[in-house]
Each structure stands twice: as C-alpha cells, then as structure tokens.
Design a protein around this motif. Structure first.
Motif, short mmCIF file in Angstrom:
data_model
loop_
_atom_site.label_atom_id
_atom_site.label_comp_id
_atom_site.label_asym_id
_atom_site.label_seq_id
_atom_site.Cartn_x
_atom_site.Cartn_y
_atom_site.Cartn_z
N PHE A 3 0.83 -1.19 0.00
CA PHE A 3 0.00 0.00 0.00
C PHE A 3 0.88 1.27 0.00
O PHE A 3 0.57 2.24 -0.70
CB PHE A 3 -0.95 -0.01 1.21
N ALA A 4 1.97 1.28 0.74
CA ALA A 4 2.86 2.44 0.81
C ALA A 4 3.54 2.67 -0.53
O ALA A 4 3.67 3.82 -0.99
CB ALA A 4 3.91 2.23 1.90
N ILE A 5 3.95 1.61 -1.21
CA ILE A 5 4.58 1.74 -2.52
C ILE A 5 3.58 2.26 -3.53
O ILE A 5 3.87 3.15 -4.33
CB ILE A 5 5.19 0.39 -2.96
N LEU A 6 2.36 1.69 -3.50
CA LEU A 6 1.31 2.13 -4.41
C LEU A 6 0.97 3.59 -4.18
O LEU A 6 0.80 4.37 -5.13
CB LEU A 6 0.07 1.24 -4.25
N LEU A 7 0.89 4.02 -2.93
CA LEU A 7 0.59 5.41 -2.58
C LEU A 7 1.72 6.34 -3.06
O LEU A 7 1.46 7.42 -3.60
CB LEU A 7 0.41 5.55 -1.07
N THR A 8 2.97 5.93 -2.96
CA THR A 8 4.11 6.73 -3.41
C THR A 8 4.08 6.90 -4.92
O THR A 8 4.28 8.00 -5.44
CB THR A 8 5.43 6.05 -2.99
N VAL A 9 3.81 5.82 -5.67
CA VAL A 9 3.75 5.89 -7.13
C VAL A 9 2.60 6.79 -7.56
O VAL A 9 2.74 7.61 -8.47
CB VAL A 9 3.62 4.47 -7.73
N ALA A 10 1.45 6.67 -6.92
CA ALA A 10 0.29 7.51 -7.27
C ALA A 10 0.59 8.98 -6.97
O ALA A 10 0.21 9.86 -7.73
CB ALA A 10 -0.94 7.04 -6.51
N ALA A 15 1.86 14.42 -9.05
CA ALA A 15 2.70 15.62 -9.00
C ALA A 15 3.29 15.96 -10.35
O ALA A 15 3.64 17.11 -10.61
CB ALA A 15 3.82 15.42 -7.98
N ALA A 16 3.41 15.00 -11.25
CA ALA A 16 4.04 15.22 -12.54
C ALA A 16 3.04 15.67 -13.61
O ALA A 16 3.42 15.81 -14.76
CB ALA A 16 4.73 13.94 -13.00
N ARG A 17 1.81 15.93 -13.26
CA ARG A 17 0.83 16.36 -14.25
C ARG A 17 1.23 17.70 -14.84
O ARG A 17 1.80 18.55 -14.17
CB ARG A 17 -0.55 16.49 -13.62
N LEU A 18 0.91 17.94 -16.11
CA LEU A 18 1.29 19.15 -16.82
C LEU A 18 0.66 20.39 -16.20
O LEU A 18 1.26 21.45 -16.20
CB LEU A 18 0.92 19.04 -18.30
N ASP A 19 -0.53 20.29 -15.65
CA ASP A 19 -1.19 21.49 -15.13
C ASP A 19 -0.54 22.00 -13.84
O ASP A 19 -0.95 23.02 -13.32
CB ASP A 19 -2.69 21.24 -14.92
N GLN A 20 0.49 21.35 -13.34
CA GLN A 20 1.24 21.84 -12.19
C GLN A 20 2.39 22.77 -12.61
O GLN A 20 3.04 23.37 -11.78
CB GLN A 20 1.82 20.67 -11.39
N VAL A 21 2.64 22.87 -13.93
CA VAL A 21 3.74 23.68 -14.43
C VAL A 21 3.28 25.13 -14.54
O VAL A 21 2.21 25.42 -15.05
CB VAL A 21 4.20 23.16 -15.81
N TYR A 22 4.11 26.04 -14.08
CA TYR A 22 3.79 27.47 -14.12
C TYR A 22 4.08 28.03 -15.50
O TYR A 22 5.15 27.81 -16.06
CB TYR A 22 4.60 28.23 -13.08
N LEU A 23 3.15 28.76 -16.05
CA LEU A 23 3.35 29.51 -17.28
C LEU A 23 3.11 30.98 -16.96
O LEU A 23 2.24 31.30 -16.15
CB LEU A 23 2.38 29.05 -18.37
N PRO A 24 3.83 31.91 -17.57
CA PRO A 24 3.64 33.33 -17.26
C PRO A 24 2.22 33.78 -17.56
O PRO A 24 1.58 33.25 -18.48
CB PRO A 24 4.64 34.04 -18.17
N PRO A 25 1.67 34.76 -16.81
CA PRO A 25 0.29 35.17 -17.00
C PRO A 25 0.00 35.77 -18.37
O PRO A 25 -1.09 35.66 -18.86
CB PRO A 25 0.05 36.21 -15.91
#
Length: 177
Positions: A3-10, A15-25
């Motif tokens: 469960f801990a390994i699965l939670l870490t991978v998820a 966190a690696a989703r594209l919508d987390q990347v900052y683009l200038p306004p």
C-alpha cells in the motif's frame, strides 16, 4: 508495505501532471510560442490590473530610442557611432593594416562606449584592439597592484646586460667553469 509503494507511485504520478507547471500570466496574449495556453489554476480575477500596469511602466522605463546612428564603410575600414535616449553612447572605427602579402593584413580598432549605471553615474570605457590584443581603459575599471620593490629590482637586474650576458648561460658547458 504494498500500500505504501502504491501510494508513493500515485503521488509521484499526480505531482508530474502538466497542469502543475507554471506559465507566465501574459503567455496567451503574447502571440508567441505559448499562444493559446493558459496559466494553470489561474483565473482572470487572480491577477490585478495594478500588477500589469506596474510591469508596463517598467518596460517603458527600459525602452530606449535611438537618437543618433552613423555607419560608414569603405576599402580602408569602417566607422560607426550611435546614441540612445537612455544615455548610452558608442563609437568605433577600424582600419585595415596591410600585410606583406595581399591576403594578409590585420584590423586595428579603436573606440569607446559609455552608459549610465544604476547608481546614476556615467561610466566610460575607451579601448583599442589589434596585434597587441584588446586593451581597455576606464576610471571605474580595476587596475593591477604595483609591482613589489624586490621583484622590480630582480626584473631590472635580469634586464641589464652588464651583469648577465644574453649570449651565454651559466648552464652552458663551455661557460668556463
């Protein structure tokens, strides 16, 4: 443990989703490579008009207009000069020094430039460039420290021919020792 390994991978995948990347306004309004993209998690209400007005004033302050521009070229060399509204000035001229063969030769360049620093002072650099390399001078440029007296005396002794003979070295086999 699984469960801990699965939670870490998820967590890492989330966190690696594209919508987390900052683009200038302003990226969508710029019309550049990011045209049509939106800043993640940003709504128009998130940015105030005051912040855009401040950045526009900064851009106007950094914008300089060319007040004077000269550019001349001929077979003997070239000359250019310009001056801008922010106090920046530059001039340079270069002359071709012919060599022994027609395809040989060198370029002797001299010029200067000046600008107004962040502290309000005008800084000027005068330079030459040619067979002896680039040599700049200016009141604000660092200068080397003076040569210590002992080293200066050593250099003078080495340069004098009365004490040392440049023809023979003390290491020569036939020096008479």
């Amino acid at each position: 443990m699984k469960f801990a390994i699965l939670l870490t991978v998820a967590s890492m995948a989330s966190a690696a989703r594209l919508d987390q990347v900052y683009l200038p306004p302003h990226s969508a309004a710029s019309g550049g490579a990011n045209a049509g993209l939106q800043t993640p998690f940003a709504s128009p209400a998130r940015y105030s008009d005051q912040s855009f007005a401040a950045s526009d004033q900064t851009n106007e302050k950094n914008h300089a207009e060319i007040l004077k521009f000269e550019n001349e070229m001929n077979e003997q060399g070239y000359r250019y000069a310009y001056e801008s509204s922010d106090g920046t000035k530059a001039e340079q001229e270069g002359q071709i020094i012919p060599g022994e063969a027609p395809e040989e030769g060198s370029l002797q360049v001299s010029g200067s430039y000046s600008y107004i620093g962040d502290d309000g002072q005008t800084y000027t650099v005068t330079y030459t460039a040619g067979e002896n390399g680039y040599q700049a001078s200016g009141d604000h440029l660092p200068t080397p420290p003076p040569i210590p007296e002992a080293i200066l005396k050593s250099l003078q002794l080495t340069a004098s021919e009365s004490k040392y003979n440049s023809q023979k070295s003390s290491y020569d086999a036939d020096a008479g020792y």
